[in-house]
Enzyme design. Structure first.
Site, PDB file in Angstrom:
ATOM      1  N   CYS A 111       0.813  -1.230   0.000  1.00 16.61           N
ATOM      2  CA  CYS A 111       0.000   0.000   0.000  1.00 16.61           C
ATOM      3  C   CYS A 111       0.844   1.277   0.000  1.00 16.61           C
ATOM      4  CB  CYS A 111      -0.952   0.009   1.189  1.00 16.61           C
ATOM      5  SG  CYS A 111      -2.148  -1.315   1.136  1.00 16.61           S
ATOM      6  N   HIS A 278      -2.621   7.630   2.703  1.00 15.28           N
ATOM      7  CA  HIS A 278      -3.131   6.329   2.259  1.00 15.28           C
ATOM      8  C   HIS A 278      -4.531   6.143   2.843  1.00 15.28           C
ATOM      9  CE1 HIS A 278      -3.742   2.213   1.430  1.00 15.28           C
ATOM     10  NE2 HIS A 278      -3.349   1.732   2.591  1.00 15.28           N
ATOM     11  N   ASN A 308     -10.095   0.555   0.761  1.00 17.96           N
ATOM     12  CA  ASN A 308      -8.629   0.563   0.670  1.00 17.96           C
ATOM     13  C   ASN A 308      -8.232  -0.084  -0.663  1.00 17.96           C
ATOM     14  OD1 ASN A 308      -5.898   0.046   0.817  1.00 17.96           O
ATOM     15  ND2 ASN A 308      -5.942  -0.783   2.897  1.00 17.96           N
TER      16      ASN A 308
HETATM   17  N1  COA Z   1     -18.300  -6.784  10.978  1.00 14.29           N
HETATM   18  C1  COA Z   1     -18.717  -6.962  12.258  1.00 14.29           C
HETATM   19  N2  COA Z   1     -17.881  -7.285  13.253  1.00 14.29           N
HETATM   20  C2  COA Z   1     -16.585  -7.442  12.943  1.00 14.29           C
HETATM   21  C3  COA Z   1     -16.091  -7.296  11.646  1.00 14.29           C
HETATM   22  C4  COA Z   1     -17.031  -6.961  10.649  1.00 14.29           C
HETATM   23  N3  COA Z   1     -16.657  -6.770   9.347  1.00 14.29           N
HETATM   24  N4  COA Z   1     -14.766  -7.510  11.643  1.00 14.29           N
HETATM   25  C5  COA Z   1     -14.426  -7.802  12.914  1.00 14.29           C
HETATM   26  N5  COA Z   1     -15.530  -7.774  13.694  1.00 14.29           N
HETATM   27  C6  COA Z   1     -15.619  -7.991  15.114  1.00 14.29           C
HETATM   28  C7  COA Z   1     -14.475  -8.806  15.685  1.00 14.29           C
HETATM   29  O1  COA Z   1     -14.710 -10.179  15.508  1.00 14.29           O
HETATM   30  C8  COA Z   1     -14.502  -8.376  17.130  1.00 14.29           C
HETATM   31  O2  COA Z   1     -15.506  -9.095  17.773  1.00 14.29           O
HETATM   32  P1  COA Z   1     -15.289  -9.603  19.290  1.00 14.29           P
HETATM   33  O3  COA Z   1     -15.087  -8.355  20.095  1.00 14.29           O
HETATM   34  O4  COA Z   1     -16.551 -10.326  19.572  1.00 14.29           O
HETATM   35  O5  COA Z   1     -14.067 -10.466  19.257  1.00 14.29           O
HETATM   36  C9  COA Z   1     -14.945  -6.927  17.076  1.00 14.29           C
HETATM   37  O6  COA Z   1     -15.560  -6.733  15.791  1.00 14.29           O
HETATM   38  C10 COA Z   1     -13.819  -5.940  17.222  1.00 14.29           C
HETATM   39  O7  COA Z   1     -12.770  -6.323  16.374  1.00 14.29           O
HETATM   40  P2  COA Z   1     -11.449  -5.512  16.284  1.00 14.29           P
HETATM   41  O8  COA Z   1     -10.510  -6.199  15.351  1.00 14.29           O
HETATM   42  O9  COA Z   1     -10.967  -5.179  17.649  1.00 14.29           O
HETATM   43  O10 COA Z   1     -11.983  -4.148  15.604  1.00 14.29           O
HETATM   44  P3  COA Z   1     -11.221  -2.823  15.364  1.00 14.29           P
HETATM   45  O11 COA Z   1     -11.901  -1.705  16.023  1.00 14.29           O
HETATM   46  O12 COA Z   1      -9.727  -2.967  15.589  1.00 14.29           O
HETATM   47  O13 COA Z   1     -11.434  -2.607  13.804  1.00 14.29           O
HETATM   48  C11 COA Z   1     -10.219  -2.869  11.747  1.00 14.29           C
HETATM   49  C12 COA Z   1     -10.957  -3.573  12.868  1.00 14.29           C
HETATM   50  C13 COA Z   1      -9.718  -3.929  10.799  1.00 14.29           C
HETATM   51  C14 COA Z   1     -11.199  -1.952  11.035  1.00 14.29           C
HETATM   52  C15 COA Z   1      -9.046  -2.025  12.341  1.00 14.29           C
HETATM   53  O14 COA Z   1      -8.288  -2.813  13.216  1.00 14.29           O
HETATM   54  C16 COA Z   1      -8.138  -1.483  11.284  1.00 14.29           C
HETATM   55  O15 COA Z   1      -8.521  -0.634  10.496  1.00 14.29           O
HETATM   56  N6  COA Z   1      -6.874  -1.936  11.240  1.00 14.29           N
HETATM   57  C17 COA Z   1      -5.938  -1.475  10.234  1.00 14.29           C
HETATM   58  C18 COA Z   1      -6.253  -2.112   8.925  1.00 14.29           C
HETATM   59  C19 COA Z   1      -5.430  -1.566   7.805  1.00 14.29           C
HETATM   60  O16 COA Z   1      -5.152  -0.400   7.745  1.00 14.29           O
HETATM   61  N7  COA Z   1      -5.060  -2.456   6.875  1.00 14.29           N
HETATM   62  C20 COA Z   1      -4.388  -2.127   5.687  1.00 14.29           C
HETATM   63  C21 COA Z   1      -3.003  -1.669   5.880  1.00 14.29           C
HETATM   64  S1  COA Z   1      -2.325  -1.126   4.375  1.00 14.29           S
END
Ligand code: COA
Length: 351
Positions: A111, A278, A308
């Site tokens: 990315c 990004h 993304n």
């Molecule tokens: N819909 C509903 N629930 C979801 C879900 C979805 N699409 N994806 C995950 N969950 C759930 C998880 O299972 C978790 O449930 P639990 O609490 O029962 O275990 C809960 O939501 C929280 O998950 P978590 O991973 O802590 O959420 P978060 O607030 O960290 O958000 C992302 C997840 C992926 C949006 C976030 O971590 C993020 O943006 N990370 C960076 C990703 C990124 O930039 N990637 C590319 C890099 S180039």
């Protein structure tokens, strides 16, 4: 004198996939996705190839630049989802567009591709126009194209990743200009992904390999030393991500990259008219803005309708910023990105 961005463009697949559409495939909801990411919809390529998207974005950037195809000396395609290993994606786009005079190659910085690609292209232009003139390939005009179809390396049963990504391409024409202030600074950095917070296996077909038996496919987890002796790990040709770890890396990478480019140029962040980050998650952008004490109005946010888009994200957002009139001639513009590898970086230039 220096490099100037004189053309920009983007291309998106036809199919719009909304959050509600995804809620029919995996256990998720529009509310969860919007609240955690700022994403409402993304475009998914059904029949468009990587070459189709890259070529369309490149043609748009070329048209905006006013240059002819034969003026392009260099074409770099930043991608992790090329249509083929050989010819490279850049070679395929060069062929499709008929860029007879361009040298062409691919660059994989995930990315962060747009930042790395723009830095490499502008460095090659500067090297060939400056003291290196006559000793290097003469490169005056470069086309850089960020393109990805992450839909093909996405596990569509994994709600934690499939809601984040979309397909698309962004492009820019970078040109030597005797009167331009040029690229003021850049900053590229890698930090080792020892825990493999972002990974995807490659598939090699060994069915005709006559010197075996081998240990089977090379798995990135084994290469990274994350597997105990005798432990069974399956090939996973999809993006695997530890969301929270990537989030933590992303927020600090983005602020460090922005600060480093400003510091190297001796420019205050307050004097930067537009920051194009990004587009991985709107929350990451908001967090970085707060940490940098910069109002959100100065950030380009394009993620809502595209998600993304990996290597194309910053160039697509840059095209949006130019097209909406947010960037005016003479403005200082800061690009900042991060991605798998782990890679991150920034580029500060005068529009
Ligand atoms: N819909 C509903 N629930 C979801 C879900 C979805 N699409 N994806 C995950 N969950 C759930 C998880 O299972 C978790 O449930 P639990 O609490 O029962 O275990 C809960 O939501 C929280 O998950 P978590 O991973 O802590 O959420 P978060 O607030 O960290 O958000 C992302 C997840 C992926 C949006 C976030 O971590 C993020 O943006 N990370 C960076 C990703 C990124 O930039 N990637 C590319 C890099 S180039």
């Amino acid at each position: 004198m220096g490099c100037k961005i004189i053309g920009w463009g983007k291309a998106l697949p036809e199919l719009v996939v909304t959050n509600d559409d995804l809620a029919k495939i995996v256990d998720t909801s529009d509310e969860w996705i919007v609240e955690r990411t700022g994403i409402h919809a993304r475009r998914i390529s059904v029949n468009e190839t990587t070459t189709d998207l890259a070529s369309a974005a490149a043609e748009a950037a070329l048209a905006k630049s006013g240059l002819a195809k034969e003026d392009i000396d260099l074409l770099i395609c930043m991608t992790i989802t090329p249509d083929a290993v050989v010819p490279s994606e850049a070679c395929l786009v060069k062929m499709r567009l008929g860029l007879q005079n361009a040298i062409a190659f691919d660059l994989n910085a995930a990315c962060s591709g747009c930042i790395y690609g723009l830095d490499v292209a502008s460095s090659m232009i500067e090297a060939s126009q400056g003291a290196g003139a006559g000793r290097r390939n003469p490169i005056k005009n470069a086309l850089v194209v960020g393109v990805d179809r992450l839909s093909r390396i996405t596990d569509w049963t994994d709600r934690a990743t499939c809601v984040l990504f979309g397909d698309g391409a962004g492009a820019a024409v970078v040109s030597w200009d005797e009167t331009a202030p040029g690229i003021l600074s850049s900053f590229l950095h890698n930090t080792d992904d020892t825990a493999l917070v972002l990974a995807c296996d490659t598939i090699f077909d060994e069915s005709t390999f006559p010197f075996g038996p081998t240990d089977g496919p090379v798995l990135v987890k084994e290469v990274a030393g994350l597997v105990e002796d005798g432990e069974e790990v399956a090939l996973h040709p999809f993006i695997e991500m530890q969301g929270q770890a990537v989030y933590k890396f992303a927020t600090s990478a983005m602020t460090e990259a922005a600060q480093m480019a400003c510091e190297r140029a001796g420019v205050s962040i307050d004097d930067v008219a537009c920051i194009v980050p990004h587009q991985a998650n709107e929350r990451i952008i908001r967090y970085a803005a707060k940490k940098m004490h910069v109002p959100m109005e100065r950030f380009q946010v394009s993620i809502g309708e595209v998600g993304n888009t990996s290597a194309s994200s910053v160039l697509m957002a840059l095209a949006d910023a130019y097209d909406s009139g947010r960037i005016n001639p003479g403005d200082k513009v800061l690009l900042a990105g991060f991605g798998g590898g782990l890679t991150y970086g920034s580029l500060l230039f005068v529009a």
